[in-house]
Design an enzyme around this catalytic site. Sequence first.
Site, PDB file in Angstrom:
ATOM      1  N   HIS A  10       0.935  -1.246   0.107  1.00  0.00           N
ATOM      2  CA  HIS A  10       0.005  -0.087  -0.137  1.00  0.00           C
ATOM      3  C   HIS A  10       0.876   1.407  -0.053  1.00  0.00           C
ATOM      4  O   HIS A  10       1.349   1.425   0.757  1.00  0.00           O
ATOM      5  CB  HIS A  10      -0.781  -0.022   1.376  1.00  0.00           C
ATOM      6  CG  HIS A  10      -1.730  -0.730   1.290  1.00  0.00           C
ATOM      7  ND1 HIS A  10      -3.204  -0.365   1.874  1.00  0.00           N
ATOM      8  CD2 HIS A  10      -2.271  -2.145   0.905  1.00  0.00           C
ATOM      9  CE1 HIS A  10      -4.108  -1.421   1.836  1.00  0.00           C
ATOM     10  NE2 HIS A  10      -3.520  -2.536   1.136  1.00  0.00           N
TER      11      HIS A  10
ATOM     12  N   GLU B  41      -3.492  -9.309  -0.978  1.00  0.00           N
ATOM     13  CA  GLU B  41      -3.110  -7.968  -0.239  1.00  0.00           C
ATOM     14  C   GLU B  41      -2.356  -8.346   0.866  1.00  0.00           C
ATOM     15  O   GLU B  41      -2.463  -9.207   1.638  1.00  0.00           O
ATOM     16  CB  GLU B  41      -4.578  -7.380   0.052  1.00  0.00           C
ATOM     17  CG  GLU B  41      -4.270  -5.906   0.776  1.00  0.00           C
ATOM     18  CD  GLU B  41      -5.729  -5.367   1.133  1.00  0.00           C
ATOM     19  OE1 GLU B  41      -6.536  -5.977   1.093  1.00  0.00           O
ATOM     20  OE2 GLU B  41      -5.821  -3.944   1.362  1.00  0.00           O
TER      21      GLU B  41
ATOM     22  N   HIS C  76     -13.337   1.859  -2.869  1.00  0.00           N
ATOM     23  CA  HIS C  76     -13.895   1.502  -1.284  1.00  0.00           C
ATOM     24  C   HIS C  76     -15.551   1.993  -1.660  1.00  0.00           C
ATOM     25  O   HIS C  76     -15.989   2.650  -0.579  1.00  0.00           O
ATOM     26  CB  HIS C  76     -13.240   2.555  -0.494  1.00  0.00           C
ATOM     27  CG  HIS C  76     -13.139   1.773   0.726  1.00  0.00           C
ATOM     28  ND1 HIS C  76     -13.893   2.049   1.732  1.00  0.00           N
ATOM     29  CD2 HIS C  76     -12.342   0.626   1.384  1.00  0.00           C
ATOM     30  CE1 HIS C  76     -13.571   0.957   3.175  1.00  0.00           C
ATOM     31  NE2 HIS C  76     -12.603   0.519   2.638  1.00  0.00           N
TER      32      HIS C  76
ATOM     33  N   TRP D 288     -18.896   4.574   3.576  1.00  0.00           N
ATOM     34  CA  TRP D 288     -17.327   4.807   3.674  1.00  0.00           C
ATOM     35  C   TRP D 288     -16.488   3.658   2.990  1.00  0.00           C
ATOM     36  O   TRP D 288     -16.757   2.689   2.791  1.00  0.00           O
ATOM     37  CB  TRP D 288     -17.120   4.725   5.094  1.00  0.00           C
ATOM     38  CG  TRP D 288     -15.812   4.696   5.412  1.00  0.00           C
ATOM     39  CD1 TRP D 288     -15.020   5.929   5.599  1.00  0.00           C
ATOM     40  CD2 TRP D 288     -14.708   3.841   6.025  1.00  0.00           C
ATOM     41  NE1 TRP D 288     -13.787   5.770   5.847  1.00  0.00           N
ATOM     42  CE2 TRP D 288     -13.510   4.416   5.990  1.00  0.00           C
ATOM     43  CE3 TRP D 288     -14.841   2.448   5.895  1.00  0.00           C
ATOM     44  CZ2 TRP D 288     -12.343   3.863   6.209  1.00  0.00           C
ATOM     45  CZ3 TRP D 288     -13.510   1.584   6.212  1.00  0.00           C
ATOM     46  CH2 TRP D 288     -12.476   2.030   6.232  1.00  0.00           C
TER      47      TRP D 288
ATOM     48  N   TYR E  63     -10.091   7.969   2.261  1.00  0.00           N
ATOM     49  CA  TYR E  63      -9.693   6.495   2.547  1.00  0.00           C
ATOM     50  C   TYR E  63      -8.524   6.059   1.998  1.00  0.00           C
ATOM     51  O   TYR E  63      -8.063   6.451   0.917  1.00  0.00           O
ATOM     52  CB  TYR E  63     -10.865   5.606   2.033  1.00  0.00           C
ATOM     53  CG  TYR E  63     -10.560   4.201   1.912  1.00  0.00           C
ATOM     54  CD1 TYR E  63     -10.435   3.393   2.928  1.00  0.00           C
ATOM     55  CD2 TYR E  63      -9.769   3.526   0.770  1.00  0.00           C
ATOM     56  CE1 TYR E  63      -9.955   2.077   3.061  1.00  0.00           C
ATOM     57  CE2 TYR E  63      -9.178   2.473   1.029  1.00  0.00           C
ATOM     58  CZ  TYR E  63      -9.264   1.757   2.002  1.00  0.00           C
ATOM     59  OH  TYR E  63      -8.748   0.547   1.937  1.00  0.00           O
TER      60      TYR E  63
ATOM     61  N   GLU F  35     -14.287  -8.171  -0.652  1.00  0.00           N
ATOM     62  CA  GLU F  35     -13.738  -7.988   0.693  1.00  0.00           C
ATOM     63  C   GLU F  35     -14.789  -8.093   1.996  1.00  0.00           C
ATOM     64  O   GLU F  35     -14.662  -8.813   2.985  1.00  0.00           O
ATOM     65  CB  GLU F  35     -12.756  -6.964   1.005  1.00  0.00           C
ATOM     66  CG  GLU F  35     -13.375  -5.589   1.096  1.00  0.00           C
ATOM     67  CD  GLU F  35     -12.613  -4.481   1.107  1.00  0.00           C
ATOM     68  OE1 GLU F  35     -11.429  -4.381   0.497  1.00  0.00           O
ATOM     69  OE2 GLU F  35     -12.913  -3.541   2.045  1.00  0.00           O
TER      70      GLU F  35
ATOM     71  N   ASP G 123      -8.346   1.381  -4.949  1.00  0.00           N
ATOM     72  CA  ASP G 123      -9.397   0.885  -4.205  1.00  0.00           C
ATOM     73  C   ASP G 123     -10.302   2.051  -4.233  1.00  0.00           C
ATOM     74  O   ASP G 123      -9.952   3.034  -3.396  1.00  0.00           O
ATOM     75  CB  ASP G 123      -9.181   0.681  -2.713  1.00  0.00           C
ATOM     76  CG  ASP G 123     -10.225  -0.304  -2.077  1.00  0.00           C
ATOM     77  OD1 ASP G 123     -11.271  -0.112  -2.398  1.00  0.00           O
ATOM     78  OD2 ASP G 123     -10.014  -0.740  -0.962  1.00  0.00           O
TER      79      ASP G 123
ATOM     80  N   ASP H  78      -6.669  -5.472   9.697  1.00  0.00           N
ATOM     81  CA  ASP H  78      -7.646  -6.208  10.587  1.00  0.00           C
ATOM     82  C   ASP H  78      -7.790  -7.752  10.611  1.00  0.00           C
ATOM     83  O   ASP H  78      -8.640  -8.337  11.112  1.00  0.00           O
ATOM     84  CB  ASP H  78      -9.195  -5.425  10.456  1.00  0.00           C
ATOM     85  CG  ASP H  78      -9.477  -5.332   9.149  1.00  0.00           C
ATOM     86  OD1 ASP H  78      -8.741  -4.595   8.330  1.00  0.00           O
ATOM     87  OD2 ASP H  78     -10.559  -5.786   8.769  1.00  0.00           O
TER      88      ASP H  78
ATOM     89  N   ARG I 198     -12.551 -10.967  -4.128  1.00  0.00           N
ATOM     90  CA  ARG I 198     -11.691 -10.728  -3.230  1.00  0.00           C
ATOM     91  C   ARG I 198     -12.212 -11.101  -1.646  1.00  0.00           C
ATOM     92  O   ARG I 198     -11.634 -10.899  -0.548  1.00  0.00           O
ATOM     93  CB  ARG I 198     -11.650  -9.106  -2.764  1.00  0.00           C
ATOM     94  CG  ARG I 198     -10.570  -8.514  -3.624  1.00  0.00           C
ATOM     95  CD  ARG I 198     -10.339  -7.072  -3.675  1.00  0.00           C
ATOM     96  NE  ARG I 198     -10.222  -6.311  -2.480  1.00  0.00           N
ATOM     97  CZ  ARG I 198      -9.147  -6.568  -1.580  1.00  0.00           C
ATOM     98  NH1 ARG I 198      -8.025  -7.092  -1.992  1.00  0.00           N
ATOM     99  NH2 ARG I 198      -9.268  -5.914  -0.391  1.00  0.00           N
TER     100      ARG I 198
ATOM    101  N   ARG J 264      -0.662  -0.782  -4.466  1.00  0.00           N
ATOM    102  CA  ARG J 264      -2.014   0.068  -4.358  1.00  0.00           C
ATOM    103  C   ARG J 264      -1.479   1.450  -4.085  1.00  0.00           C
ATOM    104  O   ARG J 264      -0.758   1.910  -3.258  1.00  0.00           O
ATOM    105  CB  ARG J 264      -2.731  -0.701  -3.282  1.00  0.00           C
ATOM    106  CG  ARG J 264      -4.297  -0.081  -3.476  1.00  0.00           C
ATOM    107  CD  ARG J 264      -4.928  -0.528  -2.148  1.00  0.00           C
ATOM    108  NE  ARG J 264      -4.885   0.194  -1.160  1.00  0.00           N
ATOM    109  CZ  ARG J 264      -5.960   0.431  -0.185  1.00  0.00           C
ATOM    110  NH1 ARG J 264      -6.940  -0.692  -0.316  1.00  0.00           N
ATOM    111  NH2 ARG J 264      -5.794   1.217   0.726  1.00  0.00           N
TER     112      ARG J 264
ATOM    113  N   GLU K 118     -10.591  -1.530  -7.336  1.00  0.00           N
ATOM    114  CA  GLU K 118     -11.487  -2.738  -6.313  1.00  0.00           C
ATOM    115  C   GLU K 118     -12.829  -1.655  -5.932  1.00  0.00           C
ATOM    116  O   GLU K 118     -12.759  -0.446  -5.624  1.00  0.00           O
ATOM    117  CB  GLU K 118     -10.459  -2.662  -5.337  1.00  0.00           C
ATOM    118  CG  GLU K 118     -11.005  -3.373  -4.157  1.00  0.00           C
ATOM    119  CD  GLU K 118     -10.142  -3.434  -2.939  1.00  0.00           C
ATOM    120  OE1 GLU K 118      -8.952  -3.374  -3.179  1.00  0.00           O
ATOM    121  OE2 GLU K 118     -10.535  -3.542  -1.795  1.00  0.00           O
TER     122      GLU K 118
HETATM  123  O1  KDG Z   1     -12.055  -3.385   8.026  1.00  0.00           O
HETATM  124  C1  KDG Z   1     -12.163  -2.496   6.901  1.00  0.00           C
HETATM  125  C2  KDG Z   1     -10.761  -2.608   6.049  1.00  0.00           C
HETATM  126  O2  KDG Z   1     -10.438  -3.996   6.243  1.00  0.00           O
HETATM  127  C3  KDG Z   1     -10.850  -2.066   4.704  1.00  0.00           C
HETATM  128  O3  KDG Z   1     -11.530  -0.734   4.714  1.00  0.00           O
HETATM  129  C4  KDG Z   1      -9.809  -2.246   4.006  1.00  0.00           C
HETATM  130  O4  KDG Z   1     -10.704  -1.951   1.820  1.00  0.00           O
HETATM  131  C5  KDG Z   1      -9.641  -2.158   2.648  1.00  0.00           C
HETATM  132  C6  KDG Z   1      -8.767  -3.053   2.006  1.00  0.00           C
HETATM  133  O5  KDG Z   1      -8.852  -2.982   0.649  1.00  0.00           O
HETATM  134  O6  KDG Z   1      -7.483  -3.248   2.379  1.00  0.00           O
HETATM  135 MG    MG Z   2     -10.583  -2.815  -0.059  1.00  0.00          MG
END
Ligand code: KDG
Ligand code: MG
Length: 420
Positions: free
Chosen positions: A140, A357, A230, A420, A177, A280, A228, A334, A301, A165, A254
Amino acid sequence: MTDRSLGAAAVARPWSHANPIVDAQVIVTCPGRNFVTLKITTADGTHGLGDATLNGREMAVVAYLTEHIIPTLIGRDAQKIEDTWQYLYRGAYWRGGPVGMTAIAAVDVALWDIKAKMAGMPLYQLLGGACRDGVTVYGHANGDTIEETVQEALKYRDMGYRAIRLQCGVPGLPSTYGVSRDKLFYEPAQTGLPVENQWSTPDYMRTVPQLFAAAREAFGWDVELLHDVHHRLTPIEAGRLGKDLEPYRPFWLEDATPAEDQAAFRTIRQHTTTPLAVGEIFSSIWSCKTLIEEGLIDYIRATVVHAGGISHLRRIALLADLHQVRTGCHGATDLSPVTMAAALHFGLSIPNFGIQEYMRHTDETDAVFPHAYGFQDGMLHPGEAAGLGVDIDETLAERYPYRRAYLPINRLRDGAMFNW
Ligand code: KDG
Ligand code: MG
C-alpha cells in the site's frame, strides 16, 4: 468421551479414530488494534487457531462463538471439518451474514490447522500442494498528495514489491480513505466514537487519473498498479473512472460500486476494460455467484475470515476458476496473522490465485502472533511448519486488553450520510 458429531443414535465404529474437541477458548487482544482468536484443543493435545476478527463489531462474534457455537463443539470429532461446517451453517437456521460466517470461519480454520498438524505437514500440502513458488502480494503506497504517493510507491518497488496499491488525498477533502499518517501501516479503526470523514465524488474522480498518470510516468510499466474506490461510486461513475484509467493499465479497480446489487456491475462492464475486483465484505458464495457466473468481475476478494473459512472460500475459488476469475484476497491489518497464514496456504495451493493484499502488521501484533510466513522478492510464503504455522502468545496477548473501536463514517459536503 463421546463423539457428538456421530449423532445421538450412532455407534462407535472400529474404523473411527475420533480426536474429540476438549476445549475452545476465545481470546481477545488489542496489540495496537483488536483481534479475536479462537483456540480449539483436542483430546490428543493438538491445538488449532482461527481468526474471528470483524472490524468494529468484534464483540458480536465473541458472543456468537461463546454463547452459540462453543457449547456444540465440545466432544465433536475435530477431524470432521466439512461435517462441522455444515452443522454450524445449516444447523443455525438463521444462516449467513458477517457475524455468523466469521464465527464459522474461525472454527473451520482452527480445524484445518489441527488436521494439518495431525498430518505433520504445512496446510498447503494438505490442500493439494504448491501450484506456484510463492504468493505475489501488493503493498500500500499512500500520501496526502500525488507526488508524495508516487515517492512512497517507489519505496515499495525498492523493497521488492511487484504490485502496489495507490491511494492519495483529494484536494479539498480533509481526509480520504487509504491515506495514513504512518506510511508503513494503515489503520482506519479508531477508539472513541466513529470518526466522520467527508466525501466529494467529482473531486475524487478528477484526482485518481492524475495519480495514475504520475505513477506511470515514474515507473513506466515495471510494476502493477492497483486502486481501491472503497464502494463510493455509482455504476456509471465507476464506468467513467475505469475508462479514464485505461491508458495507465491498472491491475484492478477495487470495490468500484457497492456490491449488494450484483447486477450493477453489468453497467460498469459495458463501459470499461479496466479489470474489476470486489468482495472483501462478502460473507458467502451467494454474494458473488452472479458476478462470477456472468463474468462481471476479474478478481474475487472474499477472504478466509469473513467468508466461512477455507472450506467455503474453496467453493468460491472453484466456481471462479470455471469462469476465469482469479482470487485477490483481502489482507488489511484487521485480518490477523492467523488469517494471513491461512490465505497464504490457500493461495499457494489453488490454480486460479491472482494476487494477495499485504498490509504489514505492527511489531506488537507480530509478537503476539509468532508466525512462519515471510516476504521475499515481492512474494509471501507460508513456511514449512506443520499446520498454519502461526501461534498465539497468550501471556503477551493478556497485556493488551480489548478497546472499543469503530471504522469511520462518511458524509457528503451537505451532511448526508454516504458509504465509507
Ligand atoms: O475493516 C475495513 C478494512 O479492512 C478495509 O477498509 C480495508 O478496503 C480495505 C482494503 O482493501 O484493504
Ligand atoms: Mg478494499
